[in-house]
Design an enzyme around this catalytic site. Structure first.
Site, PDB file in Angstrom:
ATOM      1  N   HIS A 188     -27.788  13.801  30.128  1.00 34.96           N
ATOM      2  CA  HIS A 188     -28.367  15.094  29.717  1.00 34.96           C
ATOM      3  C   HIS A 188     -28.245  15.362  28.228  1.00 34.96           C
ATOM      4  CE1 HIS A 188     -28.819  16.234  33.938  1.00 34.96           C
ATOM      5  NE2 HIS A 188     -27.678  15.593  34.105  1.00 34.96           N
ATOM      6  N   SER A 194     -23.708  17.794  33.985  1.00 33.22           N
ATOM      7  CA  SER A 194     -25.036  18.005  34.562  1.00 33.22           C
ATOM      8  C   SER A 194     -25.190  19.361  35.242  1.00 33.22           C
ATOM      9  CB  SER A 194     -25.364  16.889  35.549  1.00 33.22           C
ATOM     10  OG  SER A 194     -24.340  16.736  36.503  1.00 33.22           O
ATOM     11  N   LYS A 236     -34.898  11.828  32.525  1.00 36.34           N
ATOM     12  CA  LYS A 236     -34.682  13.214  32.122  1.00 36.34           C
ATOM     13  C   LYS A 236     -35.464  13.480  30.834  1.00 36.34           C
ATOM     14  CE  LYS A 236     -30.993  13.397  35.245  1.00 36.34           C
ATOM     15  NZ  LYS A 236     -29.712  12.832  35.630  1.00 36.34           N
TER      16      LYS A 236
HETATM   17  C1  LIG Z   1     -29.223  12.211  36.798  1.00 33.64           C
HETATM   18  C2  LIG Z   1     -27.930  11.615  36.477  1.00 33.64           C
HETATM   19  C3  LIG Z   1     -27.654  10.303  36.840  1.00 33.64           C
HETATM   20  C4  LIG Z   1     -28.584   9.500  37.708  1.00 33.64           C
HETATM   21  O1  LIG Z   1     -29.652   9.024  36.973  1.00 33.64           O
HETATM   22  P1  LIG Z   1     -30.965   8.569  37.761  1.00 33.64           P
HETATM   23  O2  LIG Z   1     -31.707   7.761  36.760  1.00 33.64           O
HETATM   24  O3  LIG Z   1     -31.654   9.809  38.181  1.00 33.64           O
HETATM   25  O4  LIG Z   1     -30.492   7.749  38.927  1.00 33.64           O
HETATM   26  C5  LIG Z   1     -26.467   9.748  36.409  1.00 33.64           C
HETATM   27  N1  LIG Z   1     -25.593  10.450  35.687  1.00 33.64           N
HETATM   28  C6  LIG Z   1     -25.811  11.734  35.348  1.00 33.64           C
HETATM   29  C7  LIG Z   1     -24.790  12.469  34.547  1.00 33.64           C
HETATM   30  C8  LIG Z   1     -26.986  12.354  35.755  1.00 33.64           C
HETATM   31  O5  LIG Z   1     -27.198  13.619  35.458  1.00 33.64           O
END
Ligand SMILES: *Cc1c(COP(=O)(O)O)cnc(C)c1O
Length: 397
Positions: A205, A177, A237
């Protein structure tokens, strides 16, 4: 007061680690209004530009007309709606798995899955750059938790060889990330199978960005349910909505329904979010031009940065971090960009290791080359470029 919060906060400020929120007053997009002023933004995870897509918004509106807003209860009580169920079936088909299970968000999916599958006698092996939610889950589950060197398969192998855990699980981000690089998932899957362990990939991602239909690292590297039994995706995302899912075997999903506490003891997502996500999934799969366009932007930006001699981390994904090193310097650069109408978030410890603070630049399929030109112009301003020029900033790449 024995424990003075003001002093604690002050230390945080002195270290350049203080975090502050900005208030967004417009929909997500390349151009946003923040605290009353217009900005060009390079910091959202809305990689495909779907967060404000009219078809998705229309599905949400239609669903609230039909079903109202609140789900009213947890999935196991009375909160599991037709829309949730349809989305789970669509996500299972999309990922090529038996089934999928919706969670409230990615953080809760990771906590729930790891602590449902592992306990005290088990061992969990995490890439040291894994997302905070995975690392927290490793602590919470009570298993022996180890962090191996980033993307270092040999380091991991040595640790697995020494482990006498009952169950062994390798856990990694698919696309990291804060770095944008991709985990060596094929090698990790082989290692897991050699050690009778499980591989879990959190591809928050990768979904939407990688693969022909946006199926992320699992699609890109053709990893089926046997090789990659625990696959996590998030919906906030590239999908542009909210929530998360776990995809895997029928037995895995049934186990999670029985034992994942963050699944059981929480209210289901509003069903309209699931309806909206069904539309989003269809756009994500079928509008391949969004991925092609992103690749064009990434190439364009990397070429521009190379010409300016900027220290971009190696990444082929929409996450393009510019390494600075020092936390306070990173904040200063971000502030100069901000003063020029450009939003790029400084990422500092503890989100990233000490001495590797960076500007996390992200692209969306809604960006155009002229947006990137403005960013590149700003990055070549003397007041920005000076931070990157000449002298070694003390950071090894
Ligand atoms: C953003 C993210 C999360 C958390 O997801 P949310 O739905 O925002 O709680 C978990 N793992 C990774 C790798 C992330 O980038």
């Amino acid at each position: 007061m024995a424990f003075d919060l003001a002093v604690w906060l002050d230390e945080r400020r002195q270290a350049g680690l203080y975090r502050q929120r900005k208030t967004v007053e417009s929909p997500q997009g390349p151009e946003v209004v923040v605290d009353g002023k217009p900005f060009l933004a390079f910091c959202s995870n809305d990689y495909l530009g779907l967060a404000n897509h009219p078809d998705i918004v229309a599905s949400f509106r239609q669903a609230t007309d039909d079903c109202g807003l609140g789900s009213g209860a947890s999935h196991l009580v009375l909160g599991h709606s037709r829309a949730h169920h349809q989305l789970e079936e669509a996500l299972a088909e999309f990922t090529g798995r038996d089934r999928a299970l919706l969670f409230a968000n990615g953080y809760m999916a990771n906590l729930g899955v790891i602590s449902a599958l592992l306990g005290k006698q088990d061992a969990v092996f995490q890439d040291r750059l894994n997302h905070a939610s995975l690392l927290d889950a490793g602590q919470l589950c009570g298993a022996r938790s180890q962090r191996y060197q980033h993307n270092d398969v040999d380091n991991l192998r040595r640790r697995l060889d020494k482990s006498d855990g009952r169950r062994k699980m390798i856990v990694t981000d698919g696309v990291f990330s804060m770095d944008g690089d991709i985990a060596p998932v094929t090698a990790l899957a082989e290692l897991a199978s050699q050690h009778q362990g499980w591989l879990m990939v959190d591809d928050a991602h990768g979904f939407g960005c990688l693969g022909n239909i946006g199926g992320g690292v699992a699609e890109l590297y053709h990893l089926d349910q046997q090789q990659l039994p625990v696959l996590i995706g998030t919906l906030g995302k590239a999908f542009g909505t909210y929530g998360a899912f776990v995809a895997g075997s029928d037995a895995l999903i049934e186990t999670l329904i029985q034992f994942a506490r963050t699944y059981i003891y929480t209210t289901a997502l509003p069903p309209a979010v699931a309806s909206a996500t069904l539309t989003s999934l269809s756009l994500l799969r079928h509008e391949h031009w969004r991925r092609t366009h992103l690749q064009d932007l990434i190439h364009y930006f990397r070429t521009g940065c190379a010409q300016l001699g900027l220290p971009l981390l190696p990444s082929s994904t929409p996450i393009q971090p510019l390494l600075v090193g020092d936390a306070s310097q990173t904040v200063s650069i971000s502030q100069v960009l901000y003063d020029h109408g450009i939003m790029v978030t400084p990422i500092r410890p503890p989100t990233v290791p000490k001495g590797t603070a960076r500007l996390r630049i992200t692209f969306s399929a809604a960006h155009q080359r002229h947006h990137l030109d403005r960013l590149l112009d700003a990055l070549s301003l003397p007041s920005v470029a000076c931070w990157f020029r000449g002298d070694d900033n003390g950071v090894k790449l």
